[in-house]
Design a protein around this motif. Structure first.
Motif, PDB file in Angstrom:
ATOM      1  N   UNK A 124       0.572  -1.496  -0.056  1.00  0.00           N
ATOM      2  CA  UNK A 124      -0.059   0.094  -0.283  1.00  0.00           C
ATOM      3  C   UNK A 124       1.010   1.542   0.072  1.00  0.00           C
ATOM      4  N   UNK A 125       2.161   1.543  -0.385  1.00  0.00           N
ATOM      5  CA  UNK A 125       2.665   2.560  -0.879  1.00  0.00           C
ATOM      6  C   UNK A 125       2.634   3.024  -2.498  1.00  0.00           C
ATOM      7  N   UNK A 126       2.071   4.248  -2.714  1.00  0.00           N
ATOM      8  CA  UNK A 126       1.524   4.370  -3.671  1.00  0.00           C
ATOM      9  C   UNK A 126       2.798   5.724  -4.247  1.00  0.00           C
ATOM     10  N   UNK A 127       3.851   6.200  -3.152  1.00  0.00           N
ATOM     11  CA  UNK A 127       4.597   7.496  -3.826  1.00  0.00           C
ATOM     12  C   UNK A 127       6.491   6.905  -3.298  1.00  0.00           C
ATOM     13  N   UNK A 128       7.362   7.741  -4.639  1.00  0.00           N
ATOM     14  CA  UNK A 128       8.822   6.922  -4.185  1.00  0.00           C
ATOM     15  C   UNK A 128       9.247   8.635  -3.762  1.00  0.00           C
ATOM     16  N   UNK A 129       9.662   8.624  -3.049  1.00  0.00           N
ATOM     17  CA  UNK A 129      11.127   9.572  -3.395  1.00  0.00           C
ATOM     18  C   UNK A 129      12.715   9.567  -3.713  1.00  0.00           C
ATOM     19  N   UNK A 162       6.173  10.612  -8.350  1.00  0.00           N
ATOM     20  CA  UNK A 162       7.640   9.994  -7.627  1.00  0.00           C
ATOM     21  C   UNK A 162       8.188  11.524  -7.241  1.00  0.00           C
ATOM     22  N   UNK A 163       8.932  12.434  -5.706  1.00  0.00           N
ATOM     23  CA  UNK A 163       9.494  13.070  -5.681  1.00  0.00           C
ATOM     24  C   UNK A 163      10.733  12.579  -6.212  1.00  0.00           C
ATOM     25  N   UNK A 164      11.264  13.895  -7.131  1.00  0.00           N
ATOM     26  CA  UNK A 164      12.766  13.440  -7.357  1.00  0.00           C
ATOM     27  C   UNK A 164      13.456  14.179  -6.657  1.00  0.00           C
ATOM     28  N   UNK A 165      14.204  13.970  -5.944  1.00  0.00           N
ATOM     29  CA  UNK A 165      15.301  15.579  -5.498  1.00  0.00           C
ATOM     30  C   UNK A 165      16.888  14.929  -5.730  1.00  0.00           C
ATOM     31  N   UNK A 166      16.959  14.338  -6.553  1.00  0.00           N
ATOM     32  CA  UNK A 166      18.550  14.351  -7.207  1.00  0.00           C
ATOM     33  C   UNK A 166      18.450  15.617  -8.716  1.00  0.00           C
ATOM     34  N   UNK A 167      19.757  15.855  -8.677  1.00  0.00           N
ATOM     35  CA  UNK A 167      19.317  17.323 -10.095  1.00  0.00           C
ATOM     36  C   UNK A 167      18.986  15.836 -11.339  1.00  0.00           C
ATOM     37  N   UNK A 168      19.132  15.174 -11.711  1.00  0.00           N
ATOM     38  CA  UNK A 168      18.611  14.216 -12.859  1.00  0.00           C
ATOM     39  C   UNK A 168      17.206  14.183 -13.056  1.00  0.00           C
TER      40      UNK A 168
END
Lengths: 204, 204
Positions: free
Chosen positions: B144-149, B172-178
């Motif tokens: 039941x996890x549907x978000x990713x960081x 997806x929350x992307x905190x990388x510079x890519x």
């Protein structure tokens, strides 16, 4: 060369272009088309052409943009052609993570000072940066530091913003969830990671 | 009630409105005008009226917006009326800071899993969350996890995005510079703190 009337949205994309140009330069790429650059950075080719048009023509039809010229232009526009020093206020979990951030150096940015109210932290170094008493913020004006990063709890953010402005800081990166009010000649950019995550479920 | 065709820019401001409404509710405020709310949050009153118009009329002329109705509407629109679970990939300095982030809970967000490749971290808890081996990402679909960081170095970001998508993650929350490439049915929000600081000198 003077640059003027560049929209905020264009300035917002500039660091992405800069980072892309730096990576291409490292790979010894001499020039790139707007289409290729767009694919690399995940933006629209027309957006790149529009954004680059603000600082004069330096693309060659059929060849593309010269990478070294691109680097020079963008660094000058963003005033990142010299090292820019920032002061971090709040050396908690997020603040400490920023002190260890390898990415700032890529943009000629340096966290040159850090402040906290916690006596257990003051006087110690974190990732090479001395944590100073928050009362020392007022010395920033004499230390060639003109950027500030607010990484304190919500309730303290406005007070810290006031102190930074008083010390002569004209650019603030606000990582707290609090909207801070500053004089018109001061620029605040707010980044709230929690709010970023909070709008994801809408799309899922 | 169904909401549709809400522009991305409006959705972007919604968490700010939600946070403001939560604070007003805590202070037992019953209603607020768009003008007062605008001053509190640092946005334009016309912007608030425009944004709120997307989810029907519930403001009363001369009285303002009902805070509790506002809370209900925004939570429903943002699908934050139930707890949303996220998986963090990369428990380095920034990732660890996020595990300690008190603000996620405010929005009914919870980091329910964390992954890393570092054997010294795997099997240990950080801020109450167990760090798992990155190979366990594939189990996310059943949890039941549907978000990713994404909080990994640039070079690993695309691979992690692929793994998250494969595991069924749609936000997806992307905190990388890519910049990461994902299928059309997956939403990526990228937040790059270094790029935020990099555009400040332009204004200074």
């Amino acid at each position: 060369m003077r640059y003027h009337k560049i929209p905020d949205e264009t300035i917002k994309r500039m660091p992405t272009y800069l980072r892309g140009a730096m990576r291409l330069s490292e790979q010894d790429v001499k020039s790139i088309s707007s289409k290729e650059l767009a694919a690399l950075l995940g933006v629209n080719p027309w957006q790149i052409r529009k954004d680059f048009s603000y600082f004069g023509e330096f693309g060659t039809p059929g060849v593309g943009y010269n990478i070294e010229k691109l680097l020079t232009h963008i660094r000058k526009i963003l005033k990142l052609d010299v090292v820019r020093k920032a002061a971090l206020v709040g050396a908690g979990n997020l603040g400490s993570a920023l002190l260890a951030f390898p990415r700032f150096g890529t943009y000629s940015l340096e966290i040159a000072a850090a402040f906290d109210i916690d006596k257990r932290k003051i006087g110690k170094k974190k990732h090479g940066v001395l944590i100073e008493n928050i009362s020392a913020i007022k010395t920033l004006g004499q230390r060639s530091i003109d950027l500030g990063i607010i990484s304190v709890p919500r309730g303290a953010a406005q007070e810290i913003a006031d102190k930074l402005v008083e010390a002569g800081i004209r650019g603030i990166l606000n990582l707290s969830p609090q909207h801070v009010t500053v004089p018109k000649n001061v620029k605040v950019i707010t980044i709230d990671i929690a709010k970023g995550l909070a709008r994801l479920p809408y799309y899922v």
